[in-house]
Write an enzyme that holds these catalytic residues in place. Structure first.
Site, PDB file in Angstrom:
ATOM      1  N   ASN A 141     -18.326 -32.867  -8.356  1.00 27.66           N
ATOM      2  CA  ASN A 141     -18.472 -31.936  -7.236  1.00 27.66           C
ATOM      3  C   ASN A 141     -18.391 -30.518  -7.795  1.00 27.66           C
ATOM      4  OD1 ASN A 141     -18.630 -34.092  -5.480  1.00 27.66           O
ATOM      5  ND2 ASN A 141     -16.442 -34.093  -5.059  1.00 27.66           N
ATOM      6  N   ASN A 171     -12.035 -33.108 -10.174  1.00 29.90           N
ATOM      7  CA  ASN A 171     -12.756 -32.253  -9.219  1.00 29.90           C
ATOM      8  C   ASN A 171     -11.914 -31.181  -8.530  1.00 29.90           C
ATOM      9  OD1 ASN A 171     -15.528 -32.941  -9.280  1.00 29.90           O
ATOM     10  ND2 ASN A 171     -15.105 -34.856  -8.200  1.00 29.90           N
ATOM     11  N   HIS A 172     -10.636 -31.059  -8.841  1.00 34.09           N
ATOM     12  CA  HIS A 172      -9.816 -30.070  -8.137  1.00 34.09           C
ATOM     13  C   HIS A 172      -9.790 -28.705  -8.824  1.00 34.09           C
ATOM     14  CE1 HIS A 172      -8.380 -33.670  -6.107  1.00 34.09           C
ATOM     15  NE2 HIS A 172      -7.853 -32.873  -5.186  1.00 34.09           N
ATOM     16  N   HIS A 178      -4.698 -28.916 -10.909  1.00 35.76           N
ATOM     17  CA  HIS A 178      -4.460 -29.844  -9.802  1.00 35.76           C
ATOM     18  C   HIS A 178      -2.956 -30.075  -9.661  1.00 35.76           C
ATOM     19  CE1 HIS A 178      -5.486 -33.867  -7.579  1.00 35.76           C
ATOM     20  NE2 HIS A 178      -4.911 -32.960  -6.796  1.00 35.76           N
ATOM     21  N   TYR A 184      -6.688 -25.476  -6.011  1.00 37.92           N
ATOM     22  CA  TYR A 184      -7.473 -24.917  -4.900  1.00 37.92           C
ATOM     23  C   TYR A 184      -7.439 -23.382  -4.929  1.00 37.92           C
ATOM     24  CZ  TYR A 184      -7.289 -29.651  -2.908  1.00 37.92           C
ATOM     25  OH  TYR A 184      -7.396 -31.005  -2.703  1.00 37.92           O
ATOM     26  N   ARG A 220      -2.333 -23.660  -3.858  1.00 39.98           N
ATOM     27  CA  ARG A 220      -1.193 -24.545  -3.615  1.00 39.98           C
ATOM     28  C   ARG A 220      -0.402 -24.673  -4.904  1.00 39.98           C
ATOM     29  NH1 ARG A 220      -2.789 -30.337  -1.816  1.00 39.98           N
ATOM     30  NH2 ARG A 220      -2.864 -30.654  -4.074  1.00 39.98           N
ATOM     31  N   HIS A 265       0.440 -32.424  -3.312  1.00 42.91           N
ATOM     32  CA  HIS A 265       0.493 -32.369  -1.847  1.00 42.91           C
ATOM     33  C   HIS A 265       1.795 -31.797  -1.311  1.00 42.91           C
ATOM     34  CE1 HIS A 265      -2.863 -35.503  -0.881  1.00 42.91           C
ATOM     35  NE2 HIS A 265      -3.199 -34.700  -1.873  1.00 42.91           N
ATOM     36  N   TYR A 316      -3.653 -27.441   4.254  1.00 41.93           N
ATOM     37  CA  TYR A 316      -4.902 -27.101   3.572  1.00 41.93           C
ATOM     38  C   TYR A 316      -5.482 -25.837   4.208  1.00 41.93           C
ATOM     39  CZ  TYR A 316      -4.950 -31.424   0.936  1.00 41.93           C
ATOM     40  OH  TYR A 316      -4.636 -32.432   0.058  1.00 41.93           O
ATOM     41  N   HIS A 376      -1.815 -31.641   6.929  1.00 47.24           N
ATOM     42  CA  HIS A 376      -1.853 -32.959   6.289  1.00 47.24           C
ATOM     43  C   HIS A 376      -0.506 -33.636   6.463  1.00 47.24           C
ATOM     44  CE1 HIS A 376      -2.190 -36.221   3.537  1.00 47.24           C
ATOM     45  NE2 HIS A 376      -1.568 -35.635   2.524  1.00 47.24           N
ATOM     46  N   CYS A 434       1.639 -35.970   5.075  1.00 52.13           N
ATOM     47  CA  CYS A 434       1.715 -36.575   3.745  1.00 52.13           C
ATOM     48  C   CYS A 434       2.707 -37.734   3.779  1.00 52.13           C
ATOM     49  CB  CYS A 434       2.124 -35.521   2.720  1.00 52.13           C
ATOM     50  SG  CYS A 434       2.018 -36.084   1.016  1.00 52.13           S
TER      51      CYS A 434
END
Length: 472
Positions: A46, A109-110, A130, A175, A191, A195, A233, A251, A253
């Site tokens: 991505n 992908n992060h 990530h 992110y 972040r 999570h 998010y 989210h 979690c």
């Protein structure tokens, strides 16, 4: 006679080799003259997304773009709109992700790059994270996952050919989202871990030479009524004047093993929220101009910043923009809970503030797909969207509203490809009309992606020889 035959054979061989060489030279010249509508073929996984942004910036006649390339390393290219000249892509750094063949998830992908140009002309990217790993040290604001958040800067102003990595941002970031204010202050939002981590920002007042310590603005914490933690998010962007605007979803979690949901930890998100950061006085506020106590908790978010409660369906990727009067528009993807580890197909829902309340727009005619939002006046709103048609054609299009976002109609198609799909970036910062958005084409059977720079006249073309980076 034998000597004559031998000489004849030699002459024929030389002639054939010469012809073959000439054919290759002609083919090479034709290839250099042939244009394609993608600017590189080495996007990976991505390669771009809405959340890591901006992926591109237009500055002084040139559009600069960044994306994830081979081995998840960041690549940067540029296009001069006057001379029609492309430069790059150049590898701008080395990610710690994408190098371990033993990992179950081959492409994380992060860590896709976010890009910014400071007031001195240096190009910055944040990439590679990530959430960091335990061997990187103690994460006091969250937990761990993978990778290492990095900050790289061009060695010369406006020159993307050489880069250096600076050790001045938290390596636990993921992110990454860059914002530059009119006074030159740079904010890096991310972040701070996996999570179960706070969302934070770091501020630079010296063109990214140094950054302040991370400041939390969204709080993660343990739930007391269920076996889960609060997680967030957000999507962060420039508002009017000194404002930074934030759309975000929640989210839940869940623990991997919990008594409430047999699916365990799943990518379940709900609701959509909105708030504003006044960078001039350092105050956070809601749409009613009420001050918020930071970092924001779930309880305070529900009470003060809720745009729409979406308790049953799942949400994904909020986006926001404001009109010239500061009235916000917010959009978020929404799909049904189908009792699986993923939701059903998601479609954008759009909300707008009328000065008194949040109004829900009619977006039932929008196709399923992700996209970005642009508000140009109190009545004009556009959504840039990726989707697949019923004929399995991947499409990038724009949907316009001339009634303040009450309804949208399809107005323009920028790109179509049969048997393909696309991932889409957020809108390029301060875009040139010919270069508004970056997309990567997803083709079956390969993790590599053709990269496109799209504007009002469709994709900006490039010579085939230059665009075929993987063949170099």
């Amino acid at each position: 006679m034998i000597i004559k035959q031998y000489l004849l054979k030699i002459s024929l061989c030389v002639l054939l080799l010469g012809c073959d060489s000439a054919k290759k030279e002609i083919s090479k010249n034709e290839n250099s003259k042939t244009e394609v509508d993608y600017f590189a073929d080495n996007g990976f996984g991505n390669a771009v997304a809405l959340v890591q942004h901006p992926s591109g910036v237009y500055h002084n006649g040139i559009t600069y773009v960044a994306y994830q390339g081979p081995l998840e390393d960041p690549y940067v290219a540029s296009y001069n709109h006057e001379t029609k000249e492309w430069k790059g892509p150049f590898k701008a750094g080395i990610s710690e992700m994408g190098k371990d063949p033993s990992r179950k998830k081959k492409i994380d992908n992060h860590g896709k790059p976010a890009l910014l140009i400071d007031n001195a002309g240096y190009v910055h990217i944040a990439f590679g994270g990530h959430g960091g790993m335990r061997h990187h040290g103690e994460n006091t604001l969250g937990n761990y996952s993978y990778g290492k958040n990095l900050h790289a800067v061009s060695k010369k102003p406006y020159d993307i050919s050489e880069w250096e990595t600076r050790d001045n941002v938290s390596l636990f970031g993921t992110y990454s989202q860059f914002i530059k204010m009119d006074n030159g202050d740079i904010y890096l939002f991310y972040r701070h871990g996996a999570h179960r981590s706070d969302w934070v920002y770091q501020k630079s007042m010296d063109n990214g030479v140094t950054f302040s310590e991370p400041v939390s603005f969204l709080k993660h914490k343990r739930r007391t009524n269920i076996e889960a933690e609060d997680s967030w998010y957000p999507w962060v962007s420039r508002g009017n004047a000194d404002d930074i605007i934030v759309a975000f979803d929640y989210h839940i979690c869940r623990d991997n093993v919990n008594a409430q949901d047999a699916r365990g930890h799943i990518p379940e998100r709900h609701n959509v929220y909105y708030m504003v950061f006044d960078t001039k006085n350092g105050q956070w506020k809601n749409v009613k101009n009420e001050r918020l106590q930071m970092p924001l908790t779930k309880e305070m978010a529900d009470e003060k910043t809720l745009v729409r409660s979406i308790p049953n369906d799942w949400t994904f990727q909020g986006i926001t923009d404001v009109d010239p009067d500061g009235n916000p528009h917010v959009a978020v993807l929404v799909g049904p809970d189908i009792n699986a580890r993923r939701s059903g197909p998601k479609r954008l829902q759009h909300f707008r503030w009328d000065g008194q309340q949040w109004l829900k727009s009619n977006t039932a005619n929008l196709p399923r797909g992700d996209g970005d939002l642009e508000v140009t006046s109190a009545t004009e709103v556009s959504i840039y969207l990726e989707n697949k048609t019923s004929n399995d054609v991947g499409e990038i299009s724009r949907w316009d509203s001339f009634n303040g976002g009450e309804s949208f109609q399809k107005s323009k198609v920028f790109l179509q490809r049969e048997n393909s799909g696309f991932v889409i970036s957020s809108l390029i910062d301060n875009p040139h009309p010919d270069a508004r958005i970056i997309v990567a084409e997803k083709e079956e059977g390969t993790d590599f992606r053709k990269m496109y720079l799209l504007g009002d006249n469709g994709p900006i073309k490039r010579s085939k020889k230059e665009a075929q980076v993987l063949n170099d």
